[in-house]
Design an enzyme around this catalytic site. Structure first.
Site, PDB file in Angstrom:
ATOM      1  N   HIS A 189       0.820  -1.213   0.000  1.00 53.57           N
ATOM      2  CA  HIS A 189       0.000   0.000   0.000  1.00 53.57           C
ATOM      3  C   HIS A 189       0.855   1.265   0.000  1.00 53.57           C
ATOM      4  O   HIS A 189       0.450   2.294  -0.520  1.00 53.57           O
ATOM      5  CB  HIS A 189      -0.972  -0.010   1.185  1.00 53.57           C
ATOM      6  CG  HIS A 189      -2.147  -0.891   0.907  1.00 53.57           C
ATOM      7  ND1 HIS A 189      -2.260  -2.139   1.445  1.00 53.57           N
ATOM      8  CD2 HIS A 189      -3.212  -0.730   0.092  1.00 53.57           C
ATOM      9  CE1 HIS A 189      -3.369  -2.695   0.978  1.00 53.57           C
ATOM     10  NE2 HIS A 189      -3.968  -1.862   0.165  1.00 53.57           N
ATOM     11  N   ARG A 332     -15.285   2.386  -1.049  1.00 62.34           N
ATOM     12  CA  ARG A 332     -15.101   1.026  -0.530  1.00 62.34           C
ATOM     13  C   ARG A 332     -15.189   1.097   0.984  1.00 62.34           C
ATOM     14  O   ARG A 332     -14.505   1.915   1.610  1.00 62.34           O
ATOM     15  CB  ARG A 332     -13.738   0.491  -0.945  1.00 62.34           C
ATOM     16  CG  ARG A 332     -13.400  -0.777  -0.169  1.00 62.34           C
ATOM     17  CD  ARG A 332     -12.144  -1.412  -0.636  1.00 62.34           C
ATOM     18  NE  ARG A 332     -10.964  -0.815  -0.067  1.00 62.34           N
ATOM     19  CZ  ARG A 332      -9.736  -1.169  -0.422  1.00 62.34           C
ATOM     20  NH1 ARG A 332      -9.553  -2.078  -1.355  1.00 62.34           N
ATOM     21  NH2 ARG A 332      -8.688  -0.613   0.135  1.00 62.34           N
ATOM     22  N   GLU A 431     -11.575  -9.928  -5.106  1.00 59.71           N
ATOM     23  CA  GLU A 431     -10.139  -9.923  -4.821  1.00 59.71           C
ATOM     24  C   GLU A 431      -9.686 -11.188  -4.114  1.00 59.71           C
ATOM     25  O   GLU A 431      -8.567 -11.267  -3.627  1.00 59.71           O
ATOM     26  CB  GLU A 431      -9.741  -8.663  -4.048  1.00 59.71           C
ATOM     27  CG  GLU A 431     -10.523  -8.409  -2.777  1.00 59.71           C
ATOM     28  CD  GLU A 431     -10.123  -7.114  -2.091  1.00 59.71           C
ATOM     29  OE1 GLU A 431      -9.060  -6.561  -2.379  1.00 59.71           O
ATOM     30  OE2 GLU A 431     -10.890  -6.660  -1.227  1.00 59.71           O
ATOM     31  N   ASP A 455      -4.805  -8.025  -4.423  1.00 61.85           N
ATOM     32  CA  ASP A 455      -5.040  -9.143  -3.507  1.00 61.85           C
ATOM     33  C   ASP A 455      -5.354 -10.425  -4.268  1.00 61.85           C
ATOM     34  O   ASP A 455      -4.962 -11.511  -3.841  1.00 61.85           O
ATOM     35  CB  ASP A 455      -6.170  -8.799  -2.521  1.00 61.85           C
ATOM     36  CG  ASP A 455      -5.645  -7.944  -1.378  1.00 61.85           C
ATOM     37  OD1 ASP A 455      -4.513  -8.208  -0.911  1.00 61.85           O
ATOM     38  OD2 ASP A 455      -6.328  -6.993  -0.972  1.00 61.85           O
ATOM     39  N   CYS A 502      -9.861  -2.355 -10.253  1.00 64.03           N
ATOM     40  CA  CYS A 502      -9.307  -1.235  -9.488  1.00 64.03           C
ATOM     41  C   CYS A 502      -7.957  -1.577  -8.862  1.00 64.03           C
ATOM     42  O   CYS A 502      -7.394  -0.774  -8.134  1.00 64.03           O
ATOM     43  CB  CYS A 502     -10.293  -0.766  -8.415  1.00 64.03           C
ATOM     44  SG  CYS A 502     -10.640  -2.015  -7.179  1.00 64.03           S
TER      45      CYS A 502
HETATM   46  C1  PEP Z   1      -6.722  -4.824  -4.566  1.00 63.51           C
HETATM   47  O1  PEP Z   1      -6.561  -5.687  -3.702  1.00 63.51           O
HETATM   48  O2  PEP Z   1      -6.435  -4.988  -5.769  1.00 63.51           O
HETATM   49  C2  PEP Z   1      -7.266  -3.504  -4.188  1.00 63.51           C
HETATM   50  C3  PEP Z   1      -7.594  -2.610  -5.094  1.00 63.51           C
HETATM   51  O3  PEP Z   1      -7.371  -3.201  -2.871  1.00 63.51           O
HETATM   52  P1  PEP Z   1      -6.098  -2.826  -1.962  1.00 63.51           P
HETATM   53  O4  PEP Z   1      -4.910  -2.644  -2.875  1.00 63.51           O
HETATM   54  O5  PEP Z   1      -6.443  -1.620  -1.214  1.00 63.51           O
HETATM   55  O6  PEP Z   1      -5.968  -4.052  -1.101  1.00 63.51           O
HETATM   56 MG    MG Z   2      -7.401  -5.446  -1.722  1.00 62.96          MG
END
Ligand code: PEP
Ligand code: MG
Length: 555
Positions: A189, A332, A431, A455, A502
């Site tokens: 992240h 989300r 995911e 994920d 996303c």
């Molecule tokens: C993902 O898992 O692709 C996602 C968009 O959520 P995050 O990266 O915040 O886990």
């Molecule tokens: Mg995710």
């Protein structure tokens, strides 16, 4: 000159002095002080800073969300100047000879308990406000202490062992030109935030990055993942040229603003932005996003010592809705857990937190937290086009339960005569491999899917997205992932709903043809990538490539 090799997580060049980041612990330590007068001065100047910040927030909110909603910042200002609070803090510093941070945290504890115990509903709600203003005061105190350690406030590059998402998000984009870390991987992240904030970064440098480089001139080349410490003249010249070229290309991309995302053969796709905080909204507008495809709401829960109130969340969501001026904003629901931790959630220590108690699992287990967030989201829906989506889904039952709670929240809003939109779309993130494999069932419960490839890759390949030791094996182009994406797109379309991506893969130009061939309806990414992907879309002829792409992916 020293040359270090790591993983480039945002393609850009940055020049600056290296400043090694000092970790600030969240727990406030009680320190004995020797000079109460100096400590009182520290408290007073931090108080002035906090009051000023609140004044700025009030003015900004006044413009963005109107007087009624901006009022909260004036109330917070009044609280900071309240004589009971001020006397309590000053008295503690003087009589017990303790540091100001500790005195403020004690005041937060005492006054919030006092408000919480009151019968009057309005006064009860002030309990979280008092904690909030004290937290602001503590931040001002802490940064006033660390500022004196900072070598320079002018364009510096942050160096660190690792940065958590909450540490990254607090960086001031005006002064932080880039960051370099020993740990970290391409899809952590922290790396995602660097991309969203448009900050060049190189992670995974390991022991090559040393404390002794503090204060050195450095250059980050985010294209090649290279860091130059004390660069020689030739390197400076070469990288300045590379930066000019990169800036020039970005300028050219700006000409695509206002253009449609349409392929040569007339297929269209929505290109939207992912945001981590309200501060990202300007970048979303500047890069001409078609909407917000992912608002990572959990960032509102980080860097604080208590849950964000309904009001505070409402303001953030409403602000996004108003700013997007009728374009869709997908919020989300909070994905707290794994690397995004907030102490006040009191989460159990887990040996495998990415697969643990997180996201929708917490929300369904602690519906009071979930309901507060849903109320804020639905209230904000009266001010723009808001959609809601649930993360980390693995079963149809979870979706059914989440929707039941949504209905409860809507009933309560109806009962209280609070306006909200009746057209809020409800979606789920795909995911987990489980969600992908039952996407035909899930599609019957929701209005859209958004595929979280970060994920989905981690769980499908059993490769921790945070672990740079195995990051070369983290391969989102793996056939298994692409097949799952196609399966999800087919399930969505068969059931008459739309599907987006996303995860970081949405911005991967090497796959744009593939996604368009699958019929993906929306791609959502960090705002700085939007115009580059638009350019790519304009160059594609789906009819020409589709058959081969789909055949190569077939069983
Ligand atoms: C993902 O898992 O692709 C996602 C968009 O959520 P995050 O990266 O915040 O886990
Ligand atoms: Mg995710």
């Amino acid at each position: 000159m020293k040359v270090l090799k790591g993983i480039g997580v945002f393609k850009g060049i940055a020049f600056g002095k290296l400043h090694m980041f000092e970790k600030k612990t969240c727990t406030i330590e009680k320190r004995e002080i020797s000079n109460a007068e100096n400590e009182l001065k520290r408290y007073k100047s931090a108080n002035d800073i906090a009051v000023r910040e609140l004044g700025d927030l009030y003015n900004k909110a006044l413009k963005d969300v109107g007087e009624e909603n901006a009022m909260i910042f004036q109330i917070h200002q009044m609280m900071l100047e309240d004589m009971d609070l001020v006397c309590f803090i000053e008295n503690l510093i003087e009589t017990q000879m303790v540091n100001a941070e500790y005195a403020v945290s004690e005041a937060a504890r005492k006054f919030s308990m006092m408000f919480a115990a009151m019968d009057d509903e309005y006064m009860k709600q002030r309990s979280s406000d008092v904690k909030d203003v004290c937290q602001r005061l503590i931040c001002a105190l802490i940064s006033s202490r660390s500022e004196s350690n900072a070598k320079s406030k002018l364009s510096y590059i942050i160096g660190a062992d690792d940065l958590t998402p909450s540490e990254t998000i607090q960086m001031d984009k005006k002064t932080v030109k880039g960051f370099v870390t020993m740990q970290g991987s391409h899809n952590s992240h922290t790396a995602i935030l660097a991309r969203t904030m448009n900050i060049p970064a190189v992670v995974g440098l390991g022991g090559q990055l040393k404390e002794k480089y503090e204060g050195c001139e450095i250059i980050i080349d985010g294209f090649s993942g290279t860091v130059y410490i004390n660069p020689d003249v030739t390197t400076v010249r070469r990288l300045k040229k590379k930066k000019e070229l990169c800036d020039h290309q970005n300028e050219l991309l700006k000409e695509l603003k206002g253009k449609k995302n349409i392929t040569i053969d007339g297929k269209t796709v929505d290109i939207c932005a992912n945001v981590g905080s309200p501060a990202d909204l300007d970048g979303v507008v500047q890069n001409d996003a078609g909407g917000i495809g992912l608002f990572r709401s959990e960032f509102l829960y980080l860097r604080r010592d208590d849950y964000p109130s309904e009001e505070e969340q409402f303001m953030a969501y409403k602000n996004a809705a108003v700013k997007m001026n009728g374009k869709r904003v997908i919020i989300r629901t909070m994905d707290i857990g794994a690397d995004k931790k907030a102490d006040y959630f009191d989460l159990p220590k887990e040996s495998n937190p990415a697969m643990g108690y997180r996201a929708i699992r917490i929300c369904l287990d602690r519906p009071e937290i979930f309901k507060t967030q849903l109320r804020a989201i639905y209230r904000a829906s009266a001010f723009g086009k808001i959609s809601v989506m649930f993360p980390m889904i693995i079963s149809r039952e979870e979706v059914v339960e989440a929707k039941r709670i949504v209905r409860q929240v809507c009933d309560e809003l109806d009962r209280d005569n609070i306006p909200y939109s009746r057209e809020v779309e409800i979606g789920v993130m795909i995911e987990t491999p489980a969600a992908a494999l039952i996407s035909d069932e899930l599609a019957k419960e929701v209005d859209f899917f958004s595929i979280g490839t970060n994920d989905l890759t981690q769980y499908s390949l059993a490769i921790d997205r945070q672990n740079n030791k195995i990051s070369s094996m983290y391969n989102p182009h793996h056939k298994s992932i692409l097949r799952m994406i196609k399966m999800v797109a087919d399930s969505a379309h068969k059931n008459g709903i739309w599907v987006g991506i996303c995860g970081e893969l949405a911005a991967d130009e090497a796959l744009t043809e593939t996604f368009l061939s699958m019929g993906i309806d929306e791609l959502s990414m960090s705002a700085p990538f939007i115009l580059g992907i638009r350019k790519k879309v304009l160059e594609i002829n789906v009819d020409e490539v589709k058959e081969k792409i789909i055949k190569d992916l077939s069983f």
